[in-house]
Design a protein around this motif. Structure first.
Motif, PDB file in Angstrom:
ATOM      1  N   ASN A 140     -10.454 -46.926  57.502  1.00  0.00           N
ATOM      2  CA  ASN A 140      -9.081 -47.266  57.117  1.00  0.00           C
ATOM      3  C   ASN A 140      -8.730 -46.806  55.706  1.00  0.00           C
ATOM      4  O   ASN A 140      -7.894 -47.404  55.028  1.00  0.00           O
ATOM      5  CB  ASN A 140      -8.832 -48.773  57.250  1.00  0.00           C
ATOM      6  CG  ASN A 140      -7.351 -49.085  57.435  1.00  0.00           C
ATOM      7  OD1 ASN A 140      -6.605 -48.308  58.043  1.00  0.00           O
ATOM      8  ND2 ASN A 140      -6.908 -50.220  56.903  1.00  0.00           N
ATOM      9  N   GLN A 151      -3.950 -58.930  51.475  1.00  0.00           N
ATOM     10  CA  GLN A 151      -4.953 -58.399  52.413  1.00  0.00           C
ATOM     11  C   GLN A 151      -4.326 -57.434  53.409  1.00  0.00           C
ATOM     12  O   GLN A 151      -4.652 -57.426  54.592  1.00  0.00           O
ATOM     13  CB  GLN A 151      -5.672 -59.539  53.138  1.00  0.00           C
ATOM     14  CG  GLN A 151      -6.458 -60.448  52.211  1.00  0.00           C
ATOM     15  CD  GLN A 151      -7.190 -61.552  52.955  1.00  0.00           C
ATOM     16  OE1 GLN A 151      -6.915 -61.821  54.117  1.00  0.00           O
ATOM     17  NE2 GLN A 151      -8.153 -62.187  52.282  1.00  0.00           N
ATOM     18  N   THR A 152      -3.419 -56.642  52.908  1.00  0.00           N
ATOM     19  CA  THR A 152      -2.766 -55.634  53.760  1.00  0.00           C
ATOM     20  C   THR A 152      -2.798 -54.286  53.049  1.00  0.00           C
ATOM     21  O   THR A 152      -1.757 -53.660  52.850  1.00  0.00           O
ATOM     22  CB  THR A 152      -1.313 -56.027  54.061  1.00  0.00           C
ATOM     23  OG1 THR A 152      -0.633 -56.242  52.805  1.00  0.00           O
ATOM     24  CG2 THR A 152      -1.222 -57.271  54.914  1.00  0.00           C
ATOM     25  N   TYR A 191      -0.337 -55.525  47.417  1.00  0.00           N
ATOM     26  CA  TYR A 191      -0.737 -55.326  48.814  1.00  0.00           C
ATOM     27  C   TYR A 191      -2.139 -55.863  49.053  1.00  0.00           C
ATOM     28  O   TYR A 191      -2.422 -56.477  50.093  1.00  0.00           O
ATOM     29  CB  TYR A 191      -0.691 -53.842  49.172  1.00  0.00           C
ATOM     30  CG  TYR A 191       0.704 -53.304  49.408  1.00  0.00           C
ATOM     31  CD1 TYR A 191       1.338 -53.486  50.644  1.00  0.00           C
ATOM     32  CD2 TYR A 191       1.383 -52.604  48.424  1.00  0.00           C
ATOM     33  CE1 TYR A 191       2.610 -52.983  50.871  1.00  0.00           C
ATOM     34  CE2 TYR A 191       2.658 -52.105  48.637  1.00  0.00           C
ATOM     35  CZ  TYR A 191       3.266 -52.300  49.865  1.00  0.00           C
ATOM     36  OH  TYR A 191       4.519 -51.806  50.085  1.00  0.00           O
ATOM     37  N   GLU A 192      -3.038 -55.658  48.096  1.00  0.00           N
ATOM     38  CA  GLU A 192      -4.415 -56.117  48.248  1.00  0.00           C
ATOM     39  C   GLU A 192      -4.496 -57.635  48.279  1.00  0.00           C
ATOM     40  O   GLU A 192      -5.293 -58.209  49.021  1.00  0.00           O
ATOM     41  CB  GLU A 192      -5.271 -55.562  47.109  1.00  0.00           C
ATOM     42  CG  GLU A 192      -5.451 -54.047  47.159  1.00  0.00           C
ATOM     43  CD  GLU A 192      -6.232 -53.523  45.978  1.00  0.00           C
ATOM     44  OE1 GLU A 192      -6.478 -54.305  45.035  1.00  0.00           O
ATOM     45  OE2 GLU A 192      -6.593 -52.330  46.006  1.00  0.00           O
ATOM     46  N   HIS A 201      -3.866 -51.591  54.122  1.00  0.00           N
ATOM     47  CA  HIS A 201      -3.426 -50.511  55.011  1.00  0.00           C
ATOM     48  C   HIS A 201      -1.915 -50.335  54.954  1.00  0.00           C
ATOM     49  O   HIS A 201      -1.396 -49.236  55.144  1.00  0.00           O
ATOM     50  CB  HIS A 201      -3.874 -50.796  56.450  1.00  0.00           C
ATOM     51  CG  HIS A 201      -3.252 -52.024  57.046  1.00  0.00           C
ATOM     52  ND1 HIS A 201      -3.706 -53.299  56.773  1.00  0.00           N
ATOM     53  CD2 HIS A 201      -2.183 -52.177  57.877  1.00  0.00           C
ATOM     54  CE1 HIS A 201      -2.968 -54.179  57.427  1.00  0.00           C
ATOM     55  NE2 HIS A 201      -2.039 -53.526  58.106  1.00  0.00           N
ATOM     56  N   ALA A 202      -1.192 -51.434  54.673  1.00  0.00           N
ATOM     57  CA  ALA A 202       0.264 -51.332  54.528  1.00  0.00           C
ATOM     58  C   ALA A 202       0.617 -50.519  53.283  1.00  0.00           C
ATOM     59  O   ALA A 202       1.627 -49.795  53.266  1.00  0.00           O
ATOM     60  CB  ALA A 202       0.881 -52.721  54.457  1.00  0.00           C
TER      61      ALA A 202
END
Length: 308
Positions: free
Chosen positions: A245, A186-187, A182-183, A189-190
């Protein structure tokens, strides 16, 4: 608690179907066969075979009366939320204390980390415990619950064993690279959203189990009630993040607090399942609800004594 004589745990009923069979004048060794053997008595070997078959719900002795005093009241130490058959002649040991202890220790450590105890905020250490004790050992306890015929215990312990295994897989650093994936996109937050979905799913499952404990004991109900709140606050904490976030710290700490309560309640139920009159000077009280089968029985006995 397979051998306890405490009335709160075992009730006053007979040991099991076989005992009721032997005490019944209608189903003694003078029982006869069906169409092909009218009038012929069952031999000793045939009688023993029929008794063994009745334990699994088939054969001429299967339909015996197991209602009322023939069943034991709900007991968290056996992971039984309702009336269940006597365990006096059970060949397996009680697997519930093992599963409860595995759940309790793993939950205890993670909850302290969620509460940021002594500044510890990273749950990496939990990975090893979740794989070995909370995951594998609890899963095995759940399978043993299935072997002794406890559907609720098998479902709960096996499922939470699976929870800890999946939790460890998600957090394994450098292994499955779930969070890192996910990192890289660049998501991050997902990732928090997905983890929140994961926790909310366990909140729903725990609510289902909680509903099945409404007629059990206070100790048993409290375990699932506090665990349910822990999943709820943790799930919301990951879904409703702070201004940076990141997971909402107050909600995560609240979830950790309820998780800590769930851990101690699980240990309490485990101790109730371990301690009996053969190894302890005292029996752990579990407090049956007034509307439970045991509570109604106790109230009836109290009313009868008052009439005397």
């Amino acid at each position: 608690m397979a051998t306890t004589t405490n009335s709160e745990h075992t009730g006053n009923g007979p040991a099991g179907a076989e005992k009721m069979y032997h005490e019944s004048p209608d189903t003694s060794n003078t029982s006869t066969h069906g169409v092909n053997g009218i009038g012929r008595q069952m031999t000793h070997e045939e009688h023993q075979t029929a008794v063994a078959a009745s334990r699994f719900g088939y054969g001429p002795l299967a339909h015996v009366n197991t209602a009322g005093s023939g069943r034991l009241p709900a007991f968290g130490g056996e992971f039984q939320p309702g009336l269940y058959k006597s365990v006096e002649n059970r060949k397996f040991a009680n697997p519930a204390p093992l599963g409860l202890s595995a759940f309790a220790l793993t939950t205890f450590v993670l909850s302290l980390i969620n509460m940021r105890t002594r500044g510890v905020a990273e749950p990496n250490l939990v990975v090893g415990i979740a794989f070995g004790y909370g995951g594998l050992v609890q899963l095995l306890a759940g399978m043993w619950e299935m072997a002794v015929g406890n559907t609720f215990g098998a479902t709960a312990l096996s499922s939470y064993g699976g929870f800890w295994l999946s939790f460890a897989i998600i957090l394994t650093p450098g292994g499955f690279n779930i969070e890192e994936a996910y990192e890289e996109m660049q998501t991050v937050h997902a990732y928090y959203d997905a983890f929140g979905f994961f926790l909310m799913g366990w909140f729903i499952f725990t609510t289902i189990l909680l509903l099945a404990t409404l007629r059990s004991t206070v100790a048993f109900f409290t375990l699932f009630f506090t665990l349910d709140l822990a999943f709820l606050f943790l799930g919301i904490g990951y879904l409703q993040r702070d201004s940076t976030n990141h997971p909402n710290t107050p909600l995560i700490k609240t979830g950790g607090f309820f998780g800590l309560l769930a851990a101690f309640t699980a240990w309490y139920n485990a101790l109730a399942g371990l301690a009996d009159d053969s190894n302890s000077f005292f029996i752990i009280p579990v407090a049956h609800f007034p509307w439970s089968a045991k509570g109604q029985e106790m109230r009836k006995e109290k009313n009868e004594r008052a009439k005397v």
